[in-house]
Design a protein around this motif. Structure first.
Motif, PDB file in Angstrom:
ATOM      1  N   PRO A   1       0.650  -1.580   0.068  1.00  0.00           N
ATOM      2  CA  PRO A   1       0.016  -0.422  -0.224  1.00  0.00           C
ATOM      3  C   PRO A   1       0.870   1.048  -0.652  1.00  0.00           C
ATOM      4  O   PRO A   1       2.105   1.322   0.808  1.00  0.00           O
ATOM      5  CB  PRO A   1      -1.112  -0.049   1.439  1.00  0.00           C
ATOM      6  N   PRO A   2       0.026   2.817  -0.333  1.00  0.00           N
ATOM      7  CA  PRO A   2       0.992   3.882  -0.334  1.00  0.00           C
ATOM      8  C   PRO A   2       1.203   3.659   1.009  1.00  0.00           C
ATOM      9  O   PRO A   2       0.656   3.663   1.990  1.00  0.00           O
ATOM     10  CB  PRO A   2      -0.161   4.446  -1.230  1.00  0.00           C
ATOM     11  N   TYR A   3       3.155   4.247   0.906  1.00  0.00           N
ATOM     12  CA  TYR A   3       2.390   5.013   2.632  1.00  0.00           C
ATOM     13  C   TYR A   3       2.774   6.345   2.635  1.00  0.00           C
ATOM     14  O   TYR A   3       2.589   7.142   1.650  1.00  0.00           O
ATOM     15  CB  TYR A   3       4.548   4.781   2.669  1.00  0.00           C
TER      16      TYR A   3
ATOM     17  N   LEU B   1      -0.411 -10.798   2.895  1.00  0.00           N
ATOM     18  CA  LEU B   1       1.634 -10.555   3.421  1.00  0.00           C
ATOM     19  C   LEU B   1       1.287  -9.147   2.715  1.00  0.00           C
ATOM     20  O   LEU B   1       0.302  -8.679   1.922  1.00  0.00           O
ATOM     21  CB  LEU B   1       1.957 -11.244   1.788  1.00  0.00           C
ATOM     22  N   VAL B   2       1.525  -8.259   3.325  1.00  0.00           N
ATOM     23  CA  VAL B   2       1.127  -7.050   3.390  1.00  0.00           C
ATOM     24  C   VAL B   2       2.631  -5.772   3.951  1.00  0.00           C
ATOM     25  O   VAL B   2       3.137  -6.525   4.747  1.00  0.00           O
ATOM     26  CB  VAL B   2       0.301  -5.989   4.205  1.00  0.00           C
ATOM     27  N   LEU B   3       3.332  -5.158   2.515  1.00  0.00           N
ATOM     28  CA  LEU B   3       4.378  -4.511   3.240  1.00  0.00           C
ATOM     29  C   LEU B   3       4.124  -2.920   3.759  1.00  0.00           C
ATOM     30  O   LEU B   3       3.608  -2.430   3.052  1.00  0.00           O
ATOM     31  CB  LEU B   3       5.218  -4.283   1.402  1.00  0.00           C
ATOM     32  N   LEU B   4       4.828  -3.208   4.776  1.00  0.00           N
ATOM     33  CA  LEU B   4       4.393  -1.166   5.895  1.00  0.00           C
ATOM     34  C   LEU B   4       5.793  -1.232   6.093  1.00  0.00           C
ATOM     35  O   LEU B   4       6.880  -1.948   6.381  1.00  0.00           O
ATOM     36  CB  LEU B   4       3.914  -2.095   6.751  1.00  0.00           C
ATOM     37  N   PRO B   5       5.910   0.586   6.252  1.00  0.00           N
ATOM     38  CA  PRO B   5       6.563   1.082   7.091  1.00  0.00           C
ATOM     39  C   PRO B   5       7.373  -0.101   8.707  1.00  0.00           C
ATOM     40  O   PRO B   5       6.190  -0.421   9.177  1.00  0.00           O
ATOM     41  CB  PRO B   5       6.753   2.281   7.221  1.00  0.00           C
TER      42      PRO B   5
ATOM     43  N   LEU C   1      10.442 -10.398   6.393  1.00  0.00           N
ATOM     44  CA  LEU C   1      11.360 -10.159   5.275  1.00  0.00           C
ATOM     45  C   LEU C   1      11.480  -8.689   6.714  1.00  0.00           C
ATOM     46  O   LEU C   1      10.617  -7.874   6.860  1.00  0.00           O
ATOM     47  CB  LEU C   1      10.978 -10.169   4.268  1.00  0.00           C
ATOM     48  N   SER C   2      12.308  -8.142   5.936  1.00  0.00           N
ATOM     49  CA  SER C   2      12.972  -6.812   6.974  1.00  0.00           C
ATOM     50  C   SER C   2      14.125  -6.365   6.112  1.00  0.00           C
ATOM     51  O   SER C   2      15.097  -6.992   5.761  1.00  0.00           O
ATOM     52  CB  SER C   2      13.427  -6.744   8.390  1.00  0.00           C
ATOM     53  N   PHE C   3      13.669  -5.375   5.059  1.00  0.00           N
ATOM     54  CA  PHE C   3      14.698  -4.600   4.870  1.00  0.00           C
ATOM     55  C   PHE C   3      14.239  -3.539   4.039  1.00  0.00           C
ATOM     56  O   PHE C   3      13.276  -2.186   4.608  1.00  0.00           O
ATOM     57  CB  PHE C   3      14.816  -5.621   3.279  1.00  0.00           C
TER      58      PHE C   3
ATOM     59  N   GLY D   1      13.231   2.233  -1.257  1.00  0.00           N
ATOM     60  CA  GLY D   1      13.529   3.208  -1.103  1.00  0.00           C
ATOM     61  C   GLY D   1      14.039   4.394  -0.129  1.00  0.00           C
ATOM     62  O   GLY D   1      14.087   5.228  -0.228  1.00  0.00           O
ATOM     63  N   GLY D   2      14.658   3.780   0.776  1.00  0.00           N
ATOM     64  CA  GLY D   2      15.474   3.821   1.754  1.00  0.00           C
ATOM     65  C   GLY D   2      14.412   3.768   3.512  1.00  0.00           C
ATOM     66  O   GLY D   2      15.626   4.120   3.939  1.00  0.00           O
ATOM     67  N   LEU D   3      13.691   3.334   2.822  1.00  0.00           N
ATOM     68  CA  LEU D   3      12.637   3.240   3.999  1.00  0.00           C
ATOM     69  C   LEU D   3      12.841   2.163   5.019  1.00  0.00           C
ATOM     70  O   LEU D   3      12.505   1.008   4.350  1.00  0.00           O
ATOM     71  CB  LEU D   3      11.358   3.502   3.919  1.00  0.00           C
ATOM     72  N   PRO D   4      13.250   1.476   6.159  1.00  0.00           N
ATOM     73  CA  PRO D   4      12.148   0.379   6.366  1.00  0.00           C
ATOM     74  C   PRO D   4      11.608  -0.222   6.783  1.00  0.00           C
ATOM     75  O   PRO D   4      10.818   0.752   7.459  1.00  0.00           O
ATOM     76  CB  PRO D   4      13.102   0.473   7.935  1.00  0.00           C
ATOM     77  N   VAL D   5      11.456  -1.636   5.961  1.00  0.00           N
ATOM     78  CA  VAL D   5       9.927  -2.029   5.824  1.00  0.00           C
ATOM     79  C   VAL D   5       9.700  -3.166   6.362  1.00  0.00           C
ATOM     80  O   VAL D   5      10.877  -3.957   5.980  1.00  0.00           O
ATOM     81  CB  VAL D   5       9.170  -1.825   4.739  1.00  0.00           C
TER      82      VAL D   5
END
Length: 351
Positions: A292-294, A320-324, A336-338, A341-345
């Motif tokens: 989703p958009p941050y 499964l969702v990718l979040l800050p 996962l943790s990575f 664009g430079g933001l920890p997610v």
């Protein structure tokens, strides 16, 4: 020919999944690093496997290492390396770096390499360059050769991108982390990256048709007809891939990006996430994978409330969702943790 030592670079945080990918392709991993893995392989296996690498950005052959504190020592060590298997009519491009070395002038190092390899050789300036990397560390220099050309995240498929696209390798990691065996829905599909990587996960043979690699110009590859054979993969069940987004223009971009594949497998529609239910998408088992958009325009409380309601209504639904990282969900499993664009997610699976 002896097996080659290869360094595979990957996004920091994906090393575990990337190791699994290499293992599944039959590579023997010898060393793991932050942001990469080292393995050994016969040249033929490497050539056959590179088109199917989905979590890596580059593959570098380690040609050799030697100590040098002066340029005559560097030249002597470099000239012992054999380039006959790789040199054709390509120009040479050298990237040199030096850390804690007496030879610190990287421009002079690169110039000597190019001069030596280009002497008594005709090359075509229009051909893709042969990319060499020279890394000096504590007066020891390692020479590596890039197999790929463009970064491997460039599948040759996404022609149009949204405002904040997810890199293909990261989307592939999300898909591999949850290993879906169902249809896929991305309710914030954007230009379609997650849908595309989901399809490639189910149908890896589709990876081979849309891009080229620098190794395809090498003499060792051109002389080995078996190296050109594609790897066999079992045929998977035919799945469907659903994408929705509120932005009609970005949906048109997604449709253009996905049109090279079976039109009956992809279903794109303009929908408001907060006014849609999984049962409206499909009456079959479904896995949601989404980024989703941050930013301030994303009400995370409302987002998580929506997901929880869907899980209550559809207990078999995988999400499964990718979040800050700052918005981590308390009742979720972090797969996962990575950095994106430079933001920890965090890639989190709702429980």
């Amino acid at each position: 020919m002896k097996p080659w030592k290869i360094f595979f670079s990957t996004q920091p945080g994906l090393e575990g999944l990337a190791s699994q990918e290499l293992y599944e392709l039959g590579f023997k991993i010898t060393q793991d690093y932050h942001g990469g893995l080292e393995a050994v392989s016969h040249p033929r296996k490497l050539f056959q496997s590179i088109p199917y690498l989905r979590l890596f950005s580059r593959a570098l052959i380690r040609l050799g290492s030697f100590p040098a504190r002066e340029f005559h020592q560097f030249e002597r060590g470099f000239k012992k390396l054999d380039f006959k298997a790789f040199l054709n009519d390509q120009p040479i491009s050298v990237k040199a770096e030096s850390h804690h070395c007496a030879l610190y002038h990287t421009g002079a190092i690169a110039e000597r390499i190019e001069t030596y390899l280009n002497q008594d050789r005709q090359f075509d300036p229009s051909s893709p360059a042969l990319n060499l990397y020279c890394r000096g560390q504590d007066n020891k220099f390692t020479i590596s050769l890039d197999c790929c050309g463009d970064h491997l995240h460039k599948r040759g498929l996404l022609k149009k991108r949204g405002e904040a696209p997810l890199r293909e390798t990261l989307a592939a990691a999300l898909v591999k982390a949850i290993a879906p065996n169902t249809d896929i829905w991305d309710p914030f599909c954007g230009s379609g990256t997650i849908l595309l990587e989901s399809m490639l996960y189910h149908q890896p043979s589709s990876m081979t048709s849309f891009r080229h690699f620098s190794f395809e110009t090498w003499p060792i590859y051109q002389k080995d007809e078996k190296a050109k054979e594609t790897l066999p993969f079992p045929k998977n069940q035919d799945f469907h891939y659903y994408g929705s987004d509120l932005n009609q223009d970005i949906l048109l971009s997604a449709r253009d990006n996905l049109k090279a594949f079976q039109p009956t497998s992809f279903h794109l529609s303009q929908k408001d996430f907060y006014r849609t239910h999984p049962k409206e998408i499909s009456d079959k088992p479904l896995t949601i994978i989404t980024n989703p958009p941050y930013g301030e325009r994303m009400p995370f409380h409302q987002l998580t409330k929506q997901f929880k309601q869907w899980k209550q209504d559809c207990p078999d639904l995988n999400i499964l969702v990718l979040l800050p990282a700052s918005k981590a969900l308390p009742q979720a499993q972090t797969l996962l943790s990575f950095k994106n664009g430079g933001l920890p997610v965090l890639a989190q699976k709702l429980l």
